[in-house]
Design a protein around this motif. Sequence first.
Motif, PDB file in Angstrom:
ATOM      1  N   ALA A  96     -54.333  -3.055  85.938  1.00 39.95           N
ATOM      2  CA  ALA A  96     -55.222  -1.891  85.901  1.00 39.95           C
ATOM      3  C   ALA A  96     -55.680  -1.495  87.295  1.00 39.95           C
ATOM      4  CB  ALA A  96     -56.423  -2.196  85.008  1.00 39.95           C
ATOM      5  N   LEU A  97     -56.070  -2.461  88.094  1.00 38.21           N
ATOM      6  CA  LEU A  97     -56.530  -2.151  89.452  1.00 38.21           C
ATOM      7  C   LEU A  97     -55.394  -1.565  90.285  1.00 38.21           C
ATOM      8  CD1 LEU A  97     -58.992  -2.262  91.281  1.00 38.21           C
ATOM      9  CD2 LEU A  97     -58.277  -4.534  92.017  1.00 38.21           C
ATOM     10  N   MET A  98     -54.180  -2.100  90.110  1.00 36.87           N
ATOM     11  CA  MET A  98     -53.040  -1.547  90.832  1.00 36.87           C
ATOM     12  C   MET A  98     -52.744  -0.126  90.351  1.00 36.87           C
ATOM     13  SD  MET A  98     -49.353  -3.233  91.751  1.00 36.87           S
ATOM     14  CE  MET A  98     -48.680  -3.421  90.103  1.00 36.87           C
ATOM     15  N   GLY A  99     -52.875   0.108  89.053  1.00 37.93           N
ATOM     16  CA  GLY A  99     -52.678   1.459  88.534  1.00 37.93           C
ATOM     17  C   GLY A  99     -53.659   2.442  89.117  1.00 37.93           C
ATOM     18  N   ASN A 100     -54.923   2.016  89.278  1.00 40.30           N
ATOM     19  CA  ASN A 100     -55.927   2.872  89.912  1.00 40.30           C
ATOM     20  C   ASN A 100     -55.513   3.257  91.318  1.00 40.30           C
ATOM     21  OD1 ASN A 100     -58.384   3.572  88.438  1.00 40.30           O
ATOM     22  ND2 ASN A 100     -58.600   1.378  88.098  1.00 40.30           N
ATOM     23  N   ALA A 101     -55.121   2.265  92.106  1.00 41.47           N
ATOM     24  CA  ALA A 101     -54.746   2.534  93.496  1.00 41.47           C
ATOM     25  C   ALA A 101     -53.524   3.456  93.565  1.00 41.47           C
ATOM     26  CB  ALA A 101     -54.460   1.225  94.226  1.00 41.47           C
ATOM     27  N   LEU A 102     -52.561   3.222  92.704  1.00 38.88           N
ATOM     28  CA  LEU A 102     -51.354   4.048  92.702  1.00 38.88           C
ATOM     29  C   LEU A 102     -51.651   5.479  92.258  1.00 38.88           C
ATOM     30  CD1 LEU A 102     -48.909   1.389  91.238  1.00 38.88           C
ATOM     31  CD2 LEU A 102     -48.751   2.414  93.518  1.00 38.88           C
ATOM     32  N   ASN A 103     -52.599   5.647  91.331  1.00 39.73           N
ATOM     33  CA  ASN A 103     -53.024   6.992  90.946  1.00 39.73           C
ATOM     34  C   ASN A 103     -53.595   7.737  92.146  1.00 39.73           C
ATOM     35  OD1 ASN A 103     -52.264   6.954  88.285  1.00 39.73           O
ATOM     36  ND2 ASN A 103     -54.319   7.061  87.446  1.00 39.73           N
ATOM     37  N   VAL A 104     -54.453   7.062  92.902  1.00 37.26           N
ATOM     38  CA  VAL A 104     -55.057   7.694  94.079  1.00 37.26           C
ATOM     39  C   VAL A 104     -53.979   8.061  95.097  1.00 37.26           C
ATOM     40  CG1 VAL A 104     -56.658   7.381  95.997  1.00 37.26           C
ATOM     41  CG2 VAL A 104     -57.238   6.480  93.744  1.00 37.26           C
ATOM     42  N   MET A 105     -52.960   7.205  95.218  1.00 36.29           N
ATOM     43  CA  MET A 105     -51.864   7.459  96.149  1.00 36.29           C
ATOM     44  C   MET A 105     -50.867   8.474  95.597  1.00 36.29           C
ATOM     45  SD  MET A 105     -51.331   3.449  97.183  1.00 36.29           S
ATOM     46  CE  MET A 105     -49.870   3.680  98.216  1.00 36.29           C
TER      47      MET A 105
ATOM     48  N   GLN B  85     -48.656   8.104  93.373  1.00 40.50           N
ATOM     49  CA  GLN B  85     -47.352   7.514  93.068  1.00 40.50           C
ATOM     50  C   GLN B  85     -47.294   7.352  91.552  1.00 40.50           C
ATOM     51  OE1 GLN B  85     -46.622   4.013  95.465  1.00 40.50           O
ATOM     52  NE2 GLN B  85     -47.174   5.048  97.361  1.00 40.50           N
ATOM     53  N   TRP B  86     -47.028   8.473  90.892  1.00 39.74           N
ATOM     54  CA  TRP B  86     -47.241   8.582  89.452  1.00 39.74           C
ATOM     55  C   TRP B  86     -46.344   7.658  88.637  1.00 39.74           C
ATOM     56  CZ3 TRP B  86     -51.603  10.590  89.858  1.00 39.74           C
ATOM     57  CH2 TRP B  86     -51.870  11.701  90.658  1.00 39.74           C
ATOM     58  N   GLU B  87     -45.096   7.517  89.014  1.00 42.04           N
ATOM     59  CA  GLU B  87     -44.183   6.687  88.219  1.00 42.04           C
ATOM     60  C   GLU B  87     -44.596   5.223  88.249  1.00 42.04           C
ATOM     61  OE1 GLU B  87     -39.384   5.857  87.607  1.00 42.04           O
ATOM     62  OE2 GLU B  87     -40.084   7.222  89.182  1.00 42.04           O
ATOM     63  N   GLN B  88     -44.920   4.718  89.451  1.00 37.82           N
ATOM     64  CA  GLN B  88     -45.363   3.319  89.566  1.00 37.82           C
ATOM     65  C   GLN B  88     -46.714   3.124  88.879  1.00 37.82           C
ATOM     66  OE1 GLN B  88     -44.211   5.359  91.982  1.00 37.82           O
ATOM     67  NE2 GLN B  88     -43.413   4.205  93.732  1.00 37.82           N
ATOM     68  N   ALA B  89     -47.584   4.122  88.999  1.00 38.36           N
ATOM     69  CA  ALA B  89     -48.886   4.037  88.345  1.00 38.36           C
ATOM     70  C   ALA B  89     -48.721   3.967  86.829  1.00 38.36           C
ATOM     71  CB  ALA B  89     -49.745   5.245  88.717  1.00 38.36           C
ATOM     72  N   ALA B  90     -47.823   4.784  86.298  1.00 45.56           N
ATOM     73  CA  ALA B  90     -47.574   4.771  84.851  1.00 45.56           C
ATOM     74  C   ALA B  90     -47.060   3.411  84.400  1.00 45.56           C
ATOM     75  CB  ALA B  90     -46.585   5.868  84.476  1.00 45.56           C
ATOM     76  N   ASP B  91     -46.207   2.797  85.216  1.00 42.28           N
ATOM     77  CA  ASP B  91     -45.709   1.457  84.879  1.00 42.28           C
ATOM     78  C   ASP B  91     -46.860   0.457  84.781  1.00 42.28           C
ATOM     79  OD1 ASP B  91     -43.094   2.332  84.809  1.00 42.28           O
ATOM     80  OD2 ASP B  91     -42.644   1.728  86.869  1.00 42.28           O
ATOM     81  N   SER B  92     -47.797   0.533  85.733  1.00 47.63           N
ATOM     82  CA  SER B  92     -48.937  -0.387  85.733  1.00 47.63           C
ATOM     83  C   SER B  92     -49.830  -0.165  84.522  1.00 47.63           C
ATOM     84  CB  SER B  92     -49.754  -0.218  87.022  1.00 47.63           C
ATOM     85  OG  SER B  92     -49.015  -0.631  88.148  1.00 47.63           O
ATOM     86  N   TRP B  93     -50.135   1.087  84.242  1.00 51.23           N
ATOM     87  CA  TRP B  93     -51.012   1.376  83.101  1.00 51.23           C
ATOM     88  C   TRP B  93     -50.326   1.071  81.777  1.00 51.23           C
ATOM     89  CZ3 TRP B  93     -55.791   1.345  84.042  1.00 51.23           C
ATOM     90  CH2 TRP B  93     -56.315   1.872  85.215  1.00 51.23           C
ATOM     91  N   ARG B  94     -49.030   1.287  81.731  1.00 46.57           N
ATOM     92  CA  ARG B  94     -48.286   0.968  80.500  1.00 46.57           C
ATOM     93  C   ARG B  94     -48.377  -0.528  80.200  1.00 46.57           C
ATOM     94  NH1 ARG B  94     -43.899   2.900  82.108  1.00 46.57           N
ATOM     95  NH2 ARG B  94     -44.099   5.062  81.406  1.00 46.57           N
ATOM     96  N   LYS B  95     -48.222  -1.348  81.247  1.00 46.49           N
ATOM     97  CA  LYS B  95     -48.339  -2.787  81.068  1.00 46.49           C
ATOM     98  C   LYS B  95     -49.758  -3.173  80.661  1.00 46.49           C
ATOM     99  CE  LYS B  95     -46.947  -7.049  81.150  1.00 46.49           C
ATOM    100  NZ  LYS B  95     -46.001  -7.552  80.129  1.00 46.49           N
ATOM    101  N   ALA B  96     -50.747  -2.496  81.246  1.00 41.56           N
ATOM    102  CA  ALA B  96     -52.140  -2.780  80.898  1.00 41.56           C
ATOM    103  C   ALA B  96     -52.411  -2.490  79.425  1.00 41.56           C
ATOM    104  CB  ALA B  96     -53.075  -1.959  81.785  1.00 41.56           C
ATOM    105  N   THR B  97     -51.853  -1.390  78.908  1.00 40.13           N
ATOM    106  CA  THR B  97     -52.055  -1.078  77.487  1.00 40.13           C
ATOM    107  C   THR B  97     -51.348  -2.088  76.587  1.00 40.13           C
ATOM    108  OG1 THR B  97     -50.148   0.436  77.388  1.00 40.13           O
ATOM    109  CG2 THR B  97     -52.292   1.394  77.957  1.00 40.13           C
TER     110      THR B  97
END
Length: 295
Positions: A109-118, A120-132
């Motif tokens: 989740a924290l990595m997804g937050n940082a990637l959202n700010v950056m 980097q939508w595809e990597q962020a989606a991967d992080s949030w998908r794993k979090a869910t």
Amino acid sequence: MRNKQSKKAYSTMFAMSILFPILFIILVVLGLDDQPMAIKNQVQENVPRPEVVHTEKINDKPKFNAKQRRAVGFLQSALNHFENQKWPLVVEECEKAIAADPEMVFGHALMGNALNVMMQWEQAADSWRKATELDPTSFEFYYHLGFALSQMAQDQVNNQKKHAIGKEAIESFETYLKLVDNEPEATQEQMSLAHASLAAMYKLNKMAEKQELALSHFEAAAALDSNNELAFFNLGLMYAEKYEKRGIDSDLELAIHSLEKAVQLNPTNTKYKAVLDALVGHSSPAELMAAMQQL
């Protein structure tokens, strides 16, 4: 569509919403007795009571294995970088935490937050998908996943990819709205943005059967947050379309009212003003087409 600067500001704002719960988890794992008093006080003021997050009380000093403690150590470093807005370093430390313990949901989740700010939508989606996947009950995770996916969909040139990513974004926002029902921790602003984003995805995917539903979601977004300019602008467009098809004066009145509200909220947005002017007859059809092509 949002420009890059406003997307980044929007992402940063909601990235902060998960900071204190994660900090609380870390302090529980490492033991509050070892932390400075200033941090203890900050935690007590900004996060739920211990029993909300863990069934064990702090005084019980639950035991964590070496893998978990190692992962939490990396997360603590990530949080330090997070507070200083050093996003690449946040990602780097989160990757270490996940390598140490792949089940550490807050690392994803924290990595997804940082990637959202950056952005980097595809990597962020991967992080949030794993979090869910690790915590399918968290409405926050589905919201952020939907946001990252919606940005991905908007950036796609290939229509097939745009539709597929948009479909997943729709599913994420729909799940968010189901989970958030009667959830006291959800903010009206976030729920408003979720309604507006879901409606926008219905339109982006050209789902004809969902257009009336899209209108109701934009209306819900405007009702929840009177400052949601995109909700009012899209309401204006949709009521203008209804007026063109049905010729009912009430549709025209609602379109003008919504567009006037959007212009009031953001008077520097030339697209809002151009569409409003065209609707009330102050500009030519060619000027309206030019404005619409920039949307």
